[in-house]
Scaffold this motif. Structure first.
Motif, PDB file in Angstrom:
ATOM      1  N   PHE A  11       0.877  -1.186   0.000  1.00 57.37           N
ATOM      2  CA  PHE A  11       0.000   0.000   0.000  1.00 57.37           C
ATOM      3  C   PHE A  11       0.901   1.219   0.000  1.00 57.37           C
ATOM      4  O   PHE A  11       1.591   1.475   0.993  1.00 57.37           O
ATOM      5  CB  PHE A  11      -0.897   0.030   1.234  1.00 57.37           C
ATOM      6  N   ALA A  16       2.468  -4.333   3.165  1.00 54.80           N
ATOM      7  CA  ALA A  16       1.574  -4.883   4.176  1.00 54.80           C
ATOM      8  C   ALA A  16       1.791  -6.385   4.299  1.00 54.80           C
ATOM      9  O   ALA A  16       1.713  -6.951   5.378  1.00 54.80           O
ATOM     10  CB  ALA A  16       0.121  -4.581   3.802  1.00 54.80           C
ATOM     11  N   THR A  35       0.856  -8.842  15.824  1.00 54.45           N
ATOM     12  CA  THR A  35       0.393  -7.589  16.411  1.00 54.45           C
ATOM     13  C   THR A  35      -0.411  -6.804  15.390  1.00 54.45           C
ATOM     14  O   THR A  35      -0.401  -7.108  14.189  1.00 54.45           O
ATOM     15  CB  THR A  35       1.580  -6.723  16.871  1.00 54.45           C
ATOM     16  N   SER A  36      -1.049  -5.783  15.875  1.00 58.35           N
ATOM     17  CA  SER A  36      -1.877  -4.948  15.018  1.00 58.35           C
ATOM     18  C   SER A  36      -1.043  -4.345  13.887  1.00 58.35           C
ATOM     19  O   SER A  36       0.056  -3.864  14.120  1.00 58.35           O
ATOM     20  CB  SER A  36      -2.501  -3.835  15.863  1.00 58.35           C
ATOM     21  N   GLY A  37      -1.571  -4.428  12.674  1.00 59.92           N
ATOM     22  CA  GLY A  37      -0.889  -3.817  11.539  1.00 59.92           C
ATOM     23  C   GLY A  37       0.147  -4.698  10.882  1.00 59.92           C
ATOM     24  O   GLY A  37       0.838  -4.266   9.969  1.00 59.92           O
ATOM     25  N   CYS A  38       0.244  -5.949  11.292  1.00 55.94           N
ATOM     26  CA  CYS A  38       1.280  -6.805  10.727  1.00 55.94           C
ATOM     27  C   CYS A  38       0.855  -7.433   9.403  1.00 55.94           C
ATOM     28  O   CYS A  38       1.630  -8.136   8.768  1.00 55.94           O
ATOM     29  CB  CYS A  38       1.689  -7.887  11.720  1.00 55.94           C
ATOM     30  N   GLY A  39      -0.392  -7.200   8.983  1.00 51.00           N
ATOM     31  CA  GLY A  39      -0.809  -7.660   7.662  1.00 51.00           C
ATOM     32  C   GLY A  39      -1.737  -8.865   7.663  1.00 51.00           C
ATOM     33  O   GLY A  39      -1.981  -9.457   6.618  1.00 51.00           O
ATOM     34  N   THR A  41      -5.091  -9.155   8.204  1.00 49.62           N
ATOM     35  CA  THR A  41      -6.330  -8.971   7.458  1.00 49.62           C
ATOM     36  C   THR A  41      -6.056  -8.939   5.957  1.00 49.62           C
ATOM     37  O   THR A  41      -6.775  -9.555   5.167  1.00 49.62           O
ATOM     38  CB  THR A  41      -7.019  -7.670   7.903  1.00 49.62           C
ATOM     39  N   THR A  42      -4.995  -8.236   5.590  1.00 51.29           N
ATOM     40  CA  THR A  42      -4.639  -8.146   4.177  1.00 51.29           C
ATOM     41  C   THR A  42      -4.413  -9.531   3.590  1.00 51.29           C
ATOM     42  O   THR A  42      -4.919  -9.864   2.514  1.00 51.29           O
ATOM     43  CB  THR A  42      -3.373  -7.285   4.017  1.00 51.29           C
ATOM     44  N   GLN A  82     -14.451  -9.186  11.467  1.00 51.15           N
ATOM     45  CA  GLN A  82     -14.173  -8.757  12.834  1.00 51.15           C
ATOM     46  C   GLN A  82     -15.329  -7.915  13.395  1.00 51.15           C
ATOM     47  O   GLN A  82     -15.724  -8.049  14.525  1.00 51.15           O
ATOM     48  CB  GLN A  82     -12.877  -7.928  12.830  1.00 51.15           C
ATOM     49  N   GLU A 161     -10.462 -12.172  13.179  1.00 46.10           N
ATOM     50  CA  GLU A 161     -10.696 -11.852  14.593  1.00 46.10           C
ATOM     51  C   GLU A 161     -12.173 -11.976  14.952  1.00 46.10           C
ATOM     52  O   GLU A 161     -12.802 -11.011  15.384  1.00 46.10           O
ATOM     53  CB  GLU A 161     -10.218 -10.421  14.891  1.00 46.10           C
ATOM     54  N   HIS A 194      -5.045 -11.648  17.269  1.00 44.97           N
ATOM     55  CA  HIS A 194      -3.842 -11.215  17.973  1.00 44.97           C
ATOM     56  C   HIS A 194      -3.872 -11.754  19.403  1.00 44.97           C
ATOM     57  O   HIS A 194      -3.045 -11.393  20.223  1.00 44.97           O
ATOM     58  CB  HIS A 194      -3.695  -9.682  17.941  1.00 44.97           C
TER      59      HIS A 194
HETATM   60  N1  LIG Z   1      -6.595  -0.184   2.049  1.00 41.09           N
HETATM   61  C1  LIG Z   1      -5.409   0.135   2.591  1.00 41.09           C
HETATM   62  N2  LIG Z   1      -4.734   1.225   2.177  1.00 41.09           N
HETATM   63  C2  LIG Z   1      -3.547   1.568   2.696  1.00 41.09           C
HETATM   64  N3  LIG Z   1      -2.950   0.886   3.666  1.00 41.09           N
HETATM   65  C3  LIG Z   1      -3.550  -0.226   4.141  1.00 41.09           C
HETATM   66  C4  LIG Z   1      -4.816  -0.646   3.635  1.00 41.09           C
HETATM   67  N4  LIG Z   1      -5.181  -1.774   4.293  1.00 41.09           N
HETATM   68  C5  LIG Z   1      -4.183  -2.016   5.161  1.00 41.09           C
HETATM   69  N5  LIG Z   1      -3.213  -1.106   5.077  1.00 41.09           N
HETATM   70  C6  LIG Z   1      -1.965  -1.076   5.841  1.00 41.09           C
HETATM   71  O1  LIG Z   1      -1.377  -2.338   5.732  1.00 41.09           O
HETATM   72  C7  LIG Z   1      -0.880  -2.749   6.970  1.00 41.09           C
HETATM   73  C8  LIG Z   1      -1.485  -4.101   7.344  1.00 41.09           C
HETATM   74  O2  LIG Z   1      -2.871  -3.912   7.579  1.00 41.09           O
HETATM   75  P1  LIG Z   1      -3.828  -5.078   8.066  1.00 41.09           P
HETATM   76  O3  LIG Z   1      -5.202  -4.550   8.117  1.00 41.09           O
HETATM   77  O4  LIG Z   1      -3.597  -6.251   7.211  1.00 41.09           O
HETATM   78  O5  LIG Z   1      -3.279  -5.341   9.513  1.00 41.09           O
HETATM   79  P2  LIG Z   1      -3.832  -6.322  10.608  1.00 41.09           P
HETATM   80  O6  LIG Z   1      -2.695  -7.233  10.895  1.00 41.09           O
HETATM   81  O7  LIG Z   1      -5.085  -6.916  10.178  1.00 41.09           O
HETATM   82  O8  LIG Z   1      -4.026  -5.383  11.860  1.00 41.09           O
HETATM   83  P3  LIG Z   1      -5.184  -5.424  12.988  1.00 41.09           P
HETATM   84  O9  LIG Z   1      -4.804  -6.485  13.935  1.00 41.09           O
HETATM   85  O10 LIG Z   1      -5.085  -4.069  13.626  1.00 41.09           O
HETATM   86  O11 LIG Z   1      -6.456  -5.657  12.293  1.00 41.09           O
HETATM   87  C9  LIG Z   1      -1.172  -1.668   7.972  1.00 41.09           C
HETATM   88  O12 LIG Z   1      -0.041  -0.887   8.128  1.00 41.09           O
HETATM   89  C10 LIG Z   1      -2.247  -0.850   7.314  1.00 41.09           C
HETATM   90  O13 LIG Z   1      -2.077   0.506   7.657  1.00 41.09           O
END
Ligand SMILES: Nc1ncnc2c1ncn2[C@@H]1O[C@H](COP(=O)(O)OP(=O)(O)OP(=O)(O)O)[C@@H](O)[C@H]1O
Ligand SMILES: [Mg+2]
Lengths: 268, 524
Positions: A11, A16, A35-39, A41-42, A82, A161, A194
């Motif tokens: 992104f 991600a 942890t949060s933001g580790c990717g 969901t992506t 979630q 989640e 998480h």
């Molecule tokens: N649509 C998007 N546009 C830009 N950045 C994104 C987008 N979706 C996710 N990100 C970035 O990609 C990274 C991974 O996001 P992701 O949602 O996969 O994290 P996560 O592990 O699911 O976190 P959480 O536990 O908080 O849900 C994060 O830094 C987020 O800011």
């Protein structure tokens, strides 16, 4: 069976998901932990094409996902959000029957299936069939979300989640009902969390992620007892005693004592 | 006298017309609403998926809405002529913005989590649109439709200017006639209509999710149903079509007289006189209510139907002058009277034609006319005093004022100051009475009906007779206002019914009675 090969998603300038590969066997429960933001969901969303990877490939049961119509692919994959993602204008029954309706099931079969799932998930059908999501508690909504994902007997279930937004007691109760679902046995499940406890409770295999990369993947025991580096070791440190205690049979005293010593050492 | 009659009485008397106008107004509102929704909704949906186009589309719709509504109607006439088509088009363009904008905002405002869930469940884009996005955006979209409806009801009143009917007929007729009851008879129902429709739509807007799907299927039917209101009344009536000004519609010596005295029942649309002549020329109308000396009569080859039963009072023009000015400058009256009897109907029409149609200046026209009559004398540039001449705001008055100015400068030592363009009768007359001007050309019929307001019986006795009307207004102006009517110029700029020369000849229609007779045999 899901095979993920070298997928990367960026992104902007931020990776991600960074060159991730793994395999989920038929009927296996795999948990993504990090942890949060580790990717997490992506990663999950790339499996049912809510997000398309920049590079890499994904196969499900021998077919490349990009070779199918995304709608057809998604109808064969249950997805639990979630934040529930229930349709506010649909009744509980209509919500649960979403995919069966898209598949054109007949009314009787749909009603029976909805009733069956509601029973299994402890949502008395007589009470809640024609209620709207906003009339339900958070825990109940999450049960509906799970029922909706399961309705059309998808062989694969993706869960982001699913118990994350619930208080600990409700979480435990929903999780318990979830674990007892007989239909889950044959399903290939990818679950994101998480919550370390949850991961250990539900996983056949855990994939530990950090900053879009896989740190370690293996059985819960492997991650706990043979951490592949500092990050993995530290990740479980806080809960190591409870986790280890949970892993070890209650009569295996030597192992228990080892675990307790280890715990005490860390306290000082 | 009209003003003593109550609004309620007026509405009862005119209930037939009121009903027809209301029904037309509803129809007009909903036909354009239907088109607005049919085009605005898909466009709104389109721009939620093509964000690059969103700015352009919303920008254009926004600009359309900033065009003053009357100007928008004006743009329509050269493109689409008169009648329902340009009116509906203008309303449609005007109400487009709220529908597009609210569709766009409504769909964008749907919880992204819910949208994503719809995708994840395997819905196709169309299924997502109809089962999720539109249903959830419904309240916002309905708010846009409400706004569009209210705009349509309001701007729809202007449709009366271009023969598209509606409650504007009363409103603008009332303004032209200075008849408050008539204005209110149009304005109150229009306001009520806006309030009621807005309320009913607000009920729909707030229907719960469960019944929303029912509303979504019923709403198009309701709109189509109400749209048909507009088409229904148009079906009936005579083959010939008349276009009357709002003012003419409400006058005793207008449509009302035509119906009661001649028994003339013709299918009628209301139209502003700015576009009326062109419309008859183009064959969109067959009969119009014009002025008998209008230059466009000549330009478009129209004929005046003879008012054989004399319902149009004579409108002979003559200078009206303050008596104190006349006494101060005794040479003035004889000079002004030099024009008496000099200009008959066809001469005045020709002069108007030159100014209105050939774009000659009134000044040049006045001078050439005086030269041709041997009345022209170069200005003496005397300095005895200043005479202030007034004129209403149309070409004929400009020409007359210039002729008088030239006569005064040539035959006396007085200077002239022209105060042209004093709006309508009321402004000119007030200016004269209040010593702002000294003299202006007035018409006997106007003085009778717009200034003196004699009781109905008295004006009926006078009706039609040139001398008795002239004597009546002369006597009363002198005793009431201390104003003097000089001798009439000659022409009679009365209301007149006009037809295209070719059609009138073909149908053998020369008088209004002929027309009434023809319509009776022609009724289907
Ligand atoms: N649509 C998007 N546009 C830009 N950045 C994104 C987008 N979706 C996710 N990100 C970035 O990609 C990274 C991974 O996001 P992701 O949602 O996969 O994290 P996560 O592990 O699911 O976190 P959480 O536990 O908080 O849900 C994060 O830094 C987020 O800011
Ligand atoms: Mg996440």
């Amino acid at each position: 069976m899901i095979v993920v090969k070298n997928i990367t998603k960026t992104f902007g300038t931020r990776k991600a998901v960074d060159n991730v590969s793994f395999t989920v066997g038929e009927g296996e429960n795999i948990v993504f932990l990090g942890t949060s933001g580790c990717g997490k969901t992506t990663l999950l969303k790339m499996i049912n094409r809510l997000i398309d990877p920049d590079s890499g490939e994904i196969w499900i049961n021998g077919h490349r996902i990009v070779d199918q119509r995304p709608e057809d692919l998604r109808k064969k994959i249950g997805y639990v959000f979630q934040n529930t993602g229930l349709f506010p204008h649909y009744t509980i029954e209509e919500n649960i029957a979403t995919v069966p309706r898209l598949l054109g099931w007949d009314k009787k079969k749909m009603a029976a299936r909805v009733g069956q799932l509601m029973e299994k998930l402890n949502l008395p059908p007589d009470h809640y069939r024609s209620a709207y999501p906003h009339e339900l508690s958070g825990g109940q909504q999450q049960r509906v979300g799970i029922a909706r994902a399961l309705a059309a007997y998808p062989p694969v279930l993706l869960m982001d989640e699913p118990f994350g937004a619930l208080d600990p007691i409700t979480r435990a109760s929903v999780r318990k009902d979830f674990k007892e679902l007989d239909e889950l046995r044959s399903k290939t499940i990818v679950l994101v969390t998480h919550d370390v406890q949850e991961a250990f409770e539900l996983a056949d295999r855990i994939v530990l992620l950090d900053k879009g990369k896989i740190v370690q993947q293996g059985t819960p025991d492997e991650l706990l007892f043979e951490p592949a580096g500092d990050y993995a070791r530290n990740f479980f440190e806080d809960q190591r005693f409870q986790l280890e205690a949970g892993r070890i049979g209650a009569t295996d005293y030597p192992a228990l004592i080892r675990a307790f010593d280890h715990f005490r050492k860390r306290q000082h | 006298m009209d003003s003593s009659e109550s609004l309620w009485q007026f509405m009862q008397q005119q209930s037939g017309k009121l009903l027809q106008q209301t029904v037309q107004h509803i129809g007009l509102t909903f036909i354009s609403l239907l088109i607005t929704v049919l085009i605005g909704l898909p466009l709104g949906i389109y721009i939620t998926r093509h964000k690059a186009a969103a700015r352009l589309v919303l920008g254009i719709a926004g600009v359309l809405q900033t065009i003053p509504s009357i100007a928008l109607l004006g743009f329509m006439i050269p493109l689409l002529g008169i009648g329902p088509l340009p009116a509906i088009t203008a309303l449609f363009l005007y109400s487009l913005l709220p529908v597009i904008r609210n569709t766009f905002a409504g769909i964008n405002g749907v919880d992204p989590g819910v949208k994503e869930a719809a995708v994840a469940m395997g819905m196709t884009p169309a299924q997502r649109l109809f089962r999720v996005d539109l249903v959830l955006a419904f309240p916002v979209i309905m708010a846009g439709i409400r706004t569009a409806t209210v705009i349509n009801v309001g701007v729809g009143t202007l449709a009366a200017y271009i023969a598209a009917g509606g409650l504007g007929e009363f409103i603008f007729g009332g303004i032209a006639l200075n008849n408050t009851n008539m204005i209110l008879a149009g304005a109150i129902p229009a306001a009520l209509l806006a309030i009621v429709l807005d309320f009913l739509l607000s009920l729909l807007q707030h229907t719960g999710a469960a019944r929303r799907r029912v509303v979504l299927t019923l709403l198009p039917l309701i709109i189509v149903g109400l749209s048909s209101f507009y088409v229904l009344p148009m079906r009936f009536g005579s083959r010939l079509l008349a276009g009357f000004t709002p003012e003419f519609m409400g006058r005793r010596d207008g449509d009302i007289g035509l119906q009661s005295v001649y028994g003339l029942h013709i299918r009628t649309v209301v139209i502003s006189d700015a576009v009326m002549y062109k419309a008859i020329y183009k064959g969109k109308l067959d009969v119009i209510s014009g002025y008998s000396t209008d230059g466009r009569l000549k330009a478009y080859d129209l004929v005046v139907l003879d008012d054989d039963k004399k319902i149009f009072p004579p409108y002979y023009a003559a200078p009206v002058i303050r008596r104190d000015v006349m006494q101060r400058y005794p040479e003035l009256a004889p000079v002004l009277n030099k024009l008496a009897g000099q200009i008959n109907d066809s001469v005045m029409t020709a002069l108007n034609y030159r100014v209105e149609y050939l774009n000659q200046s009134p000044e040049q026209c006045a001078r050439e006319f005086l030269v041709s009559r041997g009345l022209y004398q170069p200005a003496r540039n005397g300095s005895k005093g200043i005479i202030r001449l007034g004129s209403k705001i149309f070409p004929e008055q400009y020409i007359l004022t210039d002729i008088y100015a030239s006569l005064i400068r040539g035959y006396t030592d007085l200077q002239v100051e022209s105060k042209t363009g004093l709006g309508g009768t009321k402004i000119c007359f007030e200016a004269l009475v209040n010593h702002q001007i000294d003299c202006y050309p007035e018409y006997t019929g106007t003085a009778l009906l717009a200034i003196l307001h004699p009781p109905a019986l008295e004006s009926q006795q006078l009706a039609g007779n040139r001398d008795s009307v002239y004597n009546y207004v002369r006597r009363h102006f002198e005793t009431i206002y201390d104003l003097e009517w000089l001798r009439p110029i000659g022409f009679n700029n009365a209301y007149a019914l006009m037809m295209r020369r070719a059609e009138a000849q073909q149908l053998g229609i020369h008088t209004i009675s002929d027309l009434a007779g023809y319509l009776k045999t022609d009724k289907r």
